[in-house]
Structures are given as C-alpha cells and as structure tokens.
Motif scaffolding. Structure first.
Motif, short mmCIF file in Angstrom:
data_model
loop_
_atom_site.label_atom_id
_atom_site.label_comp_id
_atom_site.label_asym_id
_atom_site.label_seq_id
_atom_site.Cartn_x
_atom_site.Cartn_y
_atom_site.Cartn_z
N LEU A 192 -25.03 107.39 -22.23
CA LEU A 192 -24.25 108.08 -23.27
C LEU A 192 -23.52 107.09 -24.17
O LEU A 192 -23.39 107.32 -25.38
CB LEU A 192 -23.25 109.05 -22.62
N PHE A 193 -23.07 105.98 -23.59
CA PHE A 193 -22.34 104.98 -24.38
C PHE A 193 -23.28 104.06 -25.17
O PHE A 193 -22.91 103.56 -26.22
CB PHE A 193 -21.43 104.14 -23.48
N THR A 194 -24.49 103.82 -24.61
CA THR A 194 -25.37 102.83 -25.23
C THR A 194 -26.52 103.44 -26.02
O THR A 194 -27.05 102.81 -26.93
CB THR A 194 -25.97 101.92 -24.15
N GLY A 195 -26.93 104.65 -25.65
CA GLY A 195 -28.11 105.24 -26.28
C GLY A 195 -29.40 104.56 -25.84
O GLY A 195 -30.45 104.74 -26.46
N SER A 196 -29.36 103.78 -24.76
CA SER A 196 -30.52 103.03 -24.29
C SER A 196 -31.51 103.93 -23.56
O SER A 196 -31.15 104.62 -22.61
CB SER A 196 -30.06 101.89 -23.37
N SER A 197 -32.78 103.88 -24.01
CA SER A 197 -33.80 104.68 -23.33
C SER A 197 -34.09 104.13 -21.93
O SER A 197 -34.46 104.87 -21.03
CB SER A 197 -35.09 104.71 -24.15
N GLY A 207 -38.97 98.03 -22.06
CA GLY A 207 -38.43 98.12 -20.71
C GLY A 207 -38.65 99.50 -20.10
O GLY A 207 -38.98 99.64 -18.92
N THR A 208 -38.50 100.53 -20.94
CA THR A 208 -38.71 101.90 -20.46
C THR A 208 -40.16 102.14 -20.09
O THR A 208 -40.47 102.78 -19.08
CB THR A 208 -38.28 102.90 -21.55
N LEU A 209 -41.08 101.61 -20.91
CA LEU A 209 -42.51 101.73 -20.59
C LEU A 209 -42.84 101.04 -19.26
O LEU A 209 -43.62 101.57 -18.46
CB LEU A 209 -43.35 101.11 -21.70
N MET A 210 -42.25 99.89 -19.04
CA MET A 210 -42.49 99.17 -17.78
C MET A 210 -42.02 99.99 -16.59
O MET A 210 -42.68 100.03 -15.55
CB MET A 210 -41.76 97.82 -17.82
N GLY A 263 -41.02 111.51 -13.09
CA GLY A 263 -40.25 110.35 -13.54
C GLY A 263 -41.10 109.41 -14.37
O GLY A 263 -40.65 108.88 -15.40
N ALA A 264 -42.35 109.20 -13.95
CA ALA A 264 -43.24 108.29 -14.67
C ALA A 264 -43.58 108.84 -16.06
O ALA A 264 -43.50 108.11 -17.06
CB ALA A 264 -44.53 108.07 -13.87
N VAL A 265 -43.95 110.12 -16.12
CA VAL A 265 -44.32 110.72 -17.41
C VAL A 265 -43.13 110.71 -18.37
O VAL A 265 -43.27 110.38 -19.55
CB VAL A 265 -44.84 112.15 -17.20
N PHE A 266 -41.94 111.05 -17.87
CA PHE A 266 -40.75 111.06 -18.72
C PHE A 266 -40.47 109.65 -19.26
O PHE A 266 -40.18 109.47 -20.44
CB PHE A 266 -39.54 111.57 -17.93
N SER A 267 -40.56 108.64 -18.38
CA SER A 267 -40.27 107.27 -18.80
C SER A 267 -41.29 106.77 -19.81
O SER A 267 -40.94 106.10 -20.79
CB SER A 267 -40.24 106.34 -17.58
N LEU A 268 -42.57 107.10 -19.59
CA LEU A 268 -43.60 106.69 -20.54
C LEU A 268 -43.37 107.34 -21.90
O LEU A 268 -43.50 106.69 -22.95
CB LEU A 268 -44.98 107.05 -20.00
N TYR A 269 -43.02 108.62 -21.89
CA TYR A 269 -42.76 109.31 -23.15
C TYR A 269 -41.56 108.69 -23.88
O TYR A 269 -41.62 108.43 -25.09
CB TYR A 269 -42.49 110.80 -22.88
N GLU A 270 -40.47 108.44 -23.13
CA GLU A 270 -39.28 107.85 -23.74
C GLU A 270 -39.58 106.45 -24.28
O GLU A 270 -39.08 106.06 -25.35
CB GLU A 270 -38.15 107.78 -22.71
N GLY A 271 -40.38 105.68 -23.54
CA GLY A 271 -40.72 104.33 -23.99
C GLY A 271 -41.49 104.35 -25.29
O GLY A 271 -41.20 103.60 -26.23
N ILE A 272 -42.51 105.22 -25.36
CA ILE A 272 -43.31 105.32 -26.59
C ILE A 272 -42.45 105.79 -27.75
O ILE A 272 -42.54 105.28 -28.88
CB ILE A 272 -44.50 106.29 -26.35
N GLU A 273 -41.58 106.77 -27.49
CA GLU A 273 -40.69 107.28 -28.54
C GLU A 273 -39.75 106.19 -29.05
O GLU A 273 -39.53 106.06 -30.27
CB GLU A 273 -39.88 108.46 -27.98
N LYS A 274 -39.20 105.37 -28.14
CA LYS A 274 -38.26 104.33 -28.55
C LYS A 274 -38.96 103.21 -29.31
O LYS A 274 -38.40 102.64 -30.25
CB LYS A 274 -37.55 103.77 -27.31
N ILE A 275 -40.19 102.88 -28.92
CA ILE A 275 -40.94 101.87 -29.65
C ILE A 275 -41.30 102.37 -31.04
O ILE A 275 -41.26 101.62 -32.02
CB ILE A 275 -42.21 101.48 -28.86
N SER A 276 -41.63 103.67 -31.13
CA SER A 276 -41.98 104.25 -32.44
C SER A 276 -40.76 104.37 -33.35
O SER A 276 -40.87 104.20 -34.57
CB SER A 276 -42.63 105.63 -32.25
N HIS A 277 -39.60 104.68 -32.77
CA HIS A 277 -38.38 104.86 -33.56
C HIS A 277 -37.25 104.07 -32.91
O HIS A 277 -36.34 104.64 -32.29
CB HIS A 277 -37.99 106.34 -33.65
#
Length: 312
Positions: free
Chosen positions: A16-21, A181-184, A78-92
């Motif tokens: 919440l403080f960092t916005g880090s995926s 990092g999220t994708l990993m 957990g894996a699917v959510f992390s992969l989705y978040e990683g792709i989203e963060k790399i894209s935006h």
C-alpha cells in the motif's frame, strides 16, 4: 500458519505504501502459504476418521487429496496472479514509492522465513537419513513435510526475487524491474506447483512401500519357521502411517492346517514388529515349485496387471 498470516499483512501494508507489484505478489504468496497449511491441517484431521462399510480401509488418503489441492489450486492461483501482475507492471511500469517500507518488510520476512525453513530442515533430517533431498521429497509418504519444505524454500526464493526487483527498480528508476521480480515469483510458484502436483498425484494413485521396507517385510516373513520363502508380495500405502501388505508365502507340504495358521499368525507378528505401519496384512499360504514360480514371473512380465497372484 499464524506467522505466515502476519507476514502477509506486513507485506500488504508495504504494498500500500510502495505500490510495488513484487510486494503484492509476495502478499498473495504468504496468504496462499497460510491457506496451504490450513488445508493440510484439515486433511490430517479428516484422515483420522474411523473406517466404515463404505471406506473399509479408512480415510488415510485424505492427506494426499488435500496436499494435491494445495499444489493444484493455491500454488497455481498464486502463480497465475503473480504472472499476470508481472506482465501488467512490465507493460505499464511506475516507480516504487517509499521503498524503505519494502526493504524493511522484505528483510524481516527473509529472517522469519529462514527460521521456518531451518525448522523444517531439522524435522526432515530425522526421516531423510542418507537420501538426497530430491530423493526424500520424491519418496516421502507423508505429504506435509515435503510441502512445507518446498513452501519455505519457495518463500525464501520469492523474497529474494522481490528484493531484487524492488532494488533494481529503485537503483535504475525503472519500474519495469519490479515487474520482472514479480514474474520471477510467478514462475517459481508454477514450478513448485508442478513438482507437488506430480508427487501427490503418485501418492493418490497408490504407492507401495520403499524397497528397504519391502526387504524388511520379506526378512520378517522368512524368519518364521513355518515359512520357507516369499513367493510374491505387494504393498500399498493406505495413508502415510498405514501400509497394506499382501503376500503369497511357501509353507511345507506336510504342515497341518493348524501349523499353517500358527505360522501365519507368527509371520504377521514379525512383520508388525519390523514395520509398525503394516496395519493390514493378508497372507496366502501355498506350495512352492520352480516351474510355477517361472510361470508366474512370465505372466507378470507379459501382463503385470493380470498376473493372477492375488492375496486372499
């Protein structure tokens, strides 16, 4: 489980403080770990129910089922959510805000998970013996310890990946690294899910005793004076601490029925002394001949599922 929930809350506050995926992925990871442990506890409790007419061999395999659910559902989510978040963060990508929160929580979590991993390793050492860790995880009949070992290893590696992603994002000023990092983390969880699914699937289908345990059973049988040799043996784990043993044993041709019965009782006692988890034992007395033994082996080689060697 309580520790994982506390770590999950700390990670979510840092997100919440960092916005880090990466922090969000790790929060979901810790929530998944807590859910895993809750399911393992439920499976352990349900497996203790008494046998009944519908389930004459009891409910020991409930532990395998819930371990399979852990692998397929929670780790996969957990894996699917992390992969989705990683792709989203790399894209935006966007910069990590207040990174001190992320660093503080990640370092605290690494220390806590390291202590948990050390505890799991010490517990496993009592059972592992001289086996390698890979062999131990593959051959373990109780699913909880391998799951916790892989969970804790995955948690530690996931924290390192999150720390890497956040650090690179702060150093370079490029939020894309946070997504990397999220994708990993997502790939890590997917690998653990596959490994656990394969191992627990094997247990659900039905695994026999290890070669060492079978050798102990055969030695115990042949130590009985009324038993000449073991002709044929099959074992099956009804649960982590419950083994079914079915064997055809050679007895002397001039033994009376009473002597054979006493010999079988003595053989069962010896098996239970040697292998306490052998709870269900079926022994079929027979007369041994080389010709019949060769015919049985040939039938097994040609069609193992229909060898005709059935214990009664």
């Amino acid at each position: 489980m309580a520790a994982n929930l506390a770590i999950a809350v700390a990670k979510f506050v840092a997100f919440l403080f960092t916005g880090s995926s990466s922090m969000l992925a790790e929060s979901v990871h810790s929530v998944a770990d807590s859910g895993n442990q809750a399911l393992l506890l439920v499976g352990n409790r349900r497996s203790r129910r008494r046998s009944n007419r519908e389930h004459p061999f009891g409910y020991g395999r409930e532990r395998y089922f819930y371990a399979f659910v852990v692998a397929v559902v929670l780790f996969t989510i957990g894996a699917v959510f992390s992969l989705y978040e990683g792709i989203e963060k790399i894209s935006h990508p966007h910069a990590v805000e207040s990174p001190a929160w992320a660093f503080g929580v990640l370092i605290f979590a690494i220390v806590a998970e390291g202590f948990s991993f050390r505890t799991a390793i010490l517990e496993a050492l009592h059972l592992k013996g001289k086996e390698s860790w890979v062999t131990f995880i593959r051959r373990a009949k109780a699913p909880e310890l391998p799951v916790v070992l892989l969970e804790d290893l995955g948690a530690l590696l996931g924290l390192v990946f999150a720390l890497f992603g956040v650090t690179m994002a702060v150093v370079t000023g490029n939020g894309m690294w946070d997504g990397v990092g999220t994708l990993m983390i997502g790939v890590l969880l997917a690998v653990i899910a596959i490994v656990l699914a394969l191992e627990t699937k094997s247990l659900l289908i039905g695994e026999g005793a290890t070669p060492d345990v079978e050798r102990k059973i055969c030695a115990a049988l042949e130590a009985a004076p009324e038993v000449d040799r073991v002709i044929h043996i099959r074992t099956l784990h009804l649960g982590p601490e419950e083994l079914l043993v079915a064997a055809k044993i050679a007895v002397q041709h001039d033994d009376t029925a009473a002597e054979v019965a006493r010999g079988i009782d003595e053989a069962e006692r010896r098996i239970r002394d040697a292998v306490p988890i052998a709870r269900v034992i079926y022994l079929e007395p027979d007369l041994y001949s080389e010709e019949r033994a060769r015919a049985a082996k040939a039938a097994e080689a040609a069609e193992p599922a229909a060898s005709g060697e059935t214990a009664t």
